[in-house]
Design an enzyme around this catalytic site. Structure first.
Site, PDB file in Angstrom:
ATOM      1  N   MET A 110      88.028  34.950  23.667  1.00  0.00           N
ATOM      2  CA  MET A 110      89.043  34.635  25.170  1.00  0.00           C
ATOM      3  C   MET A 110      89.960  33.471  24.697  1.00  0.00           C
ATOM      4  O   MET A 110      90.353  33.028  23.205  1.00  0.00           O
ATOM      5  CB  MET A 110      88.392  33.772  25.929  1.00  0.00           C
ATOM      6  CG  MET A 110      86.795  34.379  26.645  1.00  0.00           C
ATOM      7  SD  MET A 110      85.635  33.502  27.749  1.00  0.00           S
ATOM      8  CE  MET A 110      85.679  34.780  28.651  1.00  0.00           C
ATOM      9  N   ARG A 147      82.630  45.814  11.953  1.00  0.00           N
ATOM     10  CA  ARG A 147      81.014  45.485  13.316  1.00  0.00           C
ATOM     11  C   ARG A 147      82.511  44.676  14.195  1.00  0.00           C
ATOM     12  O   ARG A 147      83.503  43.477  13.935  1.00  0.00           O
ATOM     13  CB  ARG A 147      80.265  44.926  12.540  1.00  0.00           C
ATOM     14  CG  ARG A 147      78.994  45.837  12.094  1.00  0.00           C
ATOM     15  CD  ARG A 147      78.982  46.990  13.660  1.00  0.00           C
ATOM     16  NE  ARG A 147      77.508  48.133  12.723  1.00  0.00           N
ATOM     17  CZ  ARG A 147      76.649  47.731  13.051  1.00  0.00           C
ATOM     18  NH1 ARG A 147      76.038  46.435  13.799  1.00  0.00           N
ATOM     19  NH2 ARG A 147      75.485  48.468  12.060  1.00  0.00           N
ATOM     20  N   ASP A 202      91.650  27.888  26.952  1.00  0.00           N
ATOM     21  CA  ASP A 202      92.513  29.025  26.843  1.00  0.00           C
ATOM     22  C   ASP A 202      93.489  27.706  25.674  1.00  0.00           C
ATOM     23  O   ASP A 202      94.619  27.781  25.361  1.00  0.00           O
ATOM     24  CB  ASP A 202      93.271  28.956  27.846  1.00  0.00           C
ATOM     25  CG  ASP A 202      92.648  30.066  28.614  1.00  0.00           C
ATOM     26  OD1 ASP A 202      91.126  30.183  28.241  1.00  0.00           O
ATOM     27  OD2 ASP A 202      92.618  30.982  29.849  1.00  0.00           O
ATOM     28  N   THR A 214      91.206  23.771  30.714  1.00  0.00           N
ATOM     29  CA  THR A 214      90.489  24.643  30.749  1.00  0.00           C
ATOM     30  C   THR A 214      90.926  25.247  29.260  1.00  0.00           C
ATOM     31  O   THR A 214      91.193  24.313  28.437  1.00  0.00           O
ATOM     32  CB  THR A 214      91.841  26.058  30.750  1.00  0.00           C
ATOM     33  OG1 THR A 214      91.758  27.292  29.909  1.00  0.00           O
ATOM     34  CG2 THR A 214      93.368  25.677  30.084  1.00  0.00           C
TER      35      THR A 214
HETATM   36  O1  F6P Z   1      91.060  31.102  31.704  1.00  0.00           O
HETATM   37  C1  F6P Z   1      89.651  30.898  30.484  1.00  0.00           C
HETATM   38  C2  F6P Z   1      89.192  32.334  30.489  1.00  0.00           C
HETATM   39  O2  F6P Z   1      88.223  31.841  29.910  1.00  0.00           O
HETATM   40  C3  F6P Z   1      90.157  33.384  29.308  1.00  0.00           C
HETATM   41  O3  F6P Z   1      89.971  32.863  28.590  1.00  0.00           O
HETATM   42  C4  F6P Z   1      89.680  34.377  30.093  1.00  0.00           C
HETATM   43  O4  F6P Z   1      90.356  35.873  30.107  1.00  0.00           O
HETATM   44  C5  F6P Z   1      89.311  34.345  32.032  1.00  0.00           C
HETATM   45  O5  F6P Z   1      88.912  32.910  32.076  1.00  0.00           O
HETATM   46  C6  F6P Z   1      88.034  34.749  31.710  1.00  0.00           C
HETATM   47  O6  F6P Z   1      87.858  34.686  32.760  1.00  0.00           O
HETATM   48  P1  F6P Z   1      86.145  36.012  33.502  1.00  0.00           P
HETATM   49  O7  F6P Z   1      84.807  34.230  33.537  1.00  0.00           O
HETATM   50  O8  F6P Z   1      86.843  34.750  35.719  1.00  0.00           O
HETATM   51  O9  F6P Z   1      86.336  36.784  34.270  1.00  0.00           O
END
Ligand code: F6P
Length: 344
Positions: free
Chosen positions: A172, A268, A130, A128
């Site tokens: 993200m 912005r 994340d 991930t």
């Molecule tokens: O878990 C990975 C991630 O990129 C997160 O950082 C983000 O909130 C989510 O997935 C977004 O997912 P999707 O592309 O399904 O909207």
């Protein structure tokens, strides 16, 4: 040498850089052992619908540096479908799979952990952007995402300076601030806001006012998409996925509007969003993905199932899959305090 095992591999959840490097290494290592590999397409959906593709040495040639996933991915949760888990197990039998390698984040791996208790022979590989998976020091995809974010912030900084603006960069990372903190520190951002600590709008405004009153003409503020603050909804709960996650994003725009009113300087917002998830993996992520893939195939060879291959220090090891269930690895104290110390 043991011959004849048939291994399935799937990717679930959001994609990230390095997924193809895992697929490639799983296929190549498996073939060394004389095993056959079947790609399951679209995550757990592929095991509900028997959506598969055979994978050989040739099929994975030249993909180590490719972004996305040749197997495709979805956020399908078999436990949300009537008789879903039973259908997955039955289809694993129909496909003649001796083992499954599930490459995913907390959601995908939680499904793997539950199916493991129902008899599925599964090895988990954590991925991930994340970096929030408990049980491993780092996930592949994270380094690539940080690198893209740093490059983007460097660019945003030069235009922000030219125009004497405050630039809010939303990144993200869901409810963990790893990308925000790492990219913020690495790009020399002036303020980093992470989901681990609720945002105080008045405090942020006071910080920026003081900064600009003392001579700064531009500022970069990095904000994690999962940050919370009073009077701002924590994600769009009308659009939850099959794992119950609300769709995040939008806090950057909200903050930019509110800060401009309070600070009196044009502000912005730039939402980096999926830009950070796309594209090819960094060298670090290619190596990490390859090492984890090799370890996963070795676990299959050793008959060690219900585990997550992981990184501790610089060593690859494994941990029980059920250790990750329902947990999030948040920013460590050291990184959090470094992000704060460098806010100026
Ligand atoms: O878990 C990975 C991630 O990129 C997160 O950082 C983000 O909130 C989510 O997935 C977004 O997912 P999707 O592309 O399904 O909207």
């Amino acid at each position: 040498m043991i011959h004849g095992l048939k291994i399935g591999i799937l990717n679930g959840g959001g994609d990230c850089a390095g997924l193809n490097a895992v697929t490639r290494a799983v296929v190549r290592k498996s073939e060394q052992f004389g095993y056959e590999v079947v790609g399951i397409r679209h995550g757990w959906a592929g095991l509900l619908n028997l959506d598969t593709v055979p994978l050989t040495w040739r099929d994975v040639s030249g993909i180590i540096g490719q972004g996305g996933t040749i197997l495709h991915t979805t956020r399908t949760n078999p436990f949300k479908r009537k008789d879903g888990p039973q259908a997955v197990l039955a289809n694993v039998g129909k496909l003649g799979l001796d083992a499954l390698i599930a490459v995913g984040g907390e959601d995908t791996l939680s499904v793997a952990a539950k199916l493991s208790t129902m008899g599925l022979k599964v090895v988990g590989v954590p991925k991930t952007i994340d970096n929030d998976i408990v049980g491993t020091d780092v996930t592949f995809g994270f380094d690539s995402a940080v690198n893209v974010t740093v490059e983007a912030i460097d660019r945003i900084q030069t235009t922000g300076e030219s125009h004497d603006r405050i630039m809010l960069v939303e990144v993200m990372g869901r409810h963990a601030g790893w990308i925000a903190a790492y990219a913020g520190i690495a790009s020399g951002a002036n303020l980093v806001l992470v989901p681990e600590e609720p945002v105080d709008l008045e405090e942020v405004a006071a910080f920026l006012k003081k900064r600009h009153a003392s001579g700064a003409t531009a500022s970069i503020v990095v904000v994690g998409e999962g940050c919370t603050l009073k009077d701002y909804p924590a994600g769009d709960t009308t659009k939850t996925d099959e794992f119950g996650h609300a769709r995040l994003g939008g806090i950057g725009d909200f903050l930019a509007r509110e800060l401009e009113k309070r600070v009196g300087i044009e502000t912005r917002a730039v939402v980096l969003g999926h830009v950070v998830r796309g594209g090819g993996p960094s060298g670090f992520d290619r190596i990490l993905a390859t090492r984890l893939a090799v370890a996963a195939v070795e676990r299959v060879k050793d008959g060690k199932f219900g585990v997550l291959v992981c990184v501790h220090g610089n060593a690859i090891s494994d941990a029980p899959l059920d250790r990750i269930l329902g947990k999030t690895k948040n920013l460590d104290k050291e990184t959090l305090s470094m992000a704060k110390d460098f806010s100026l």
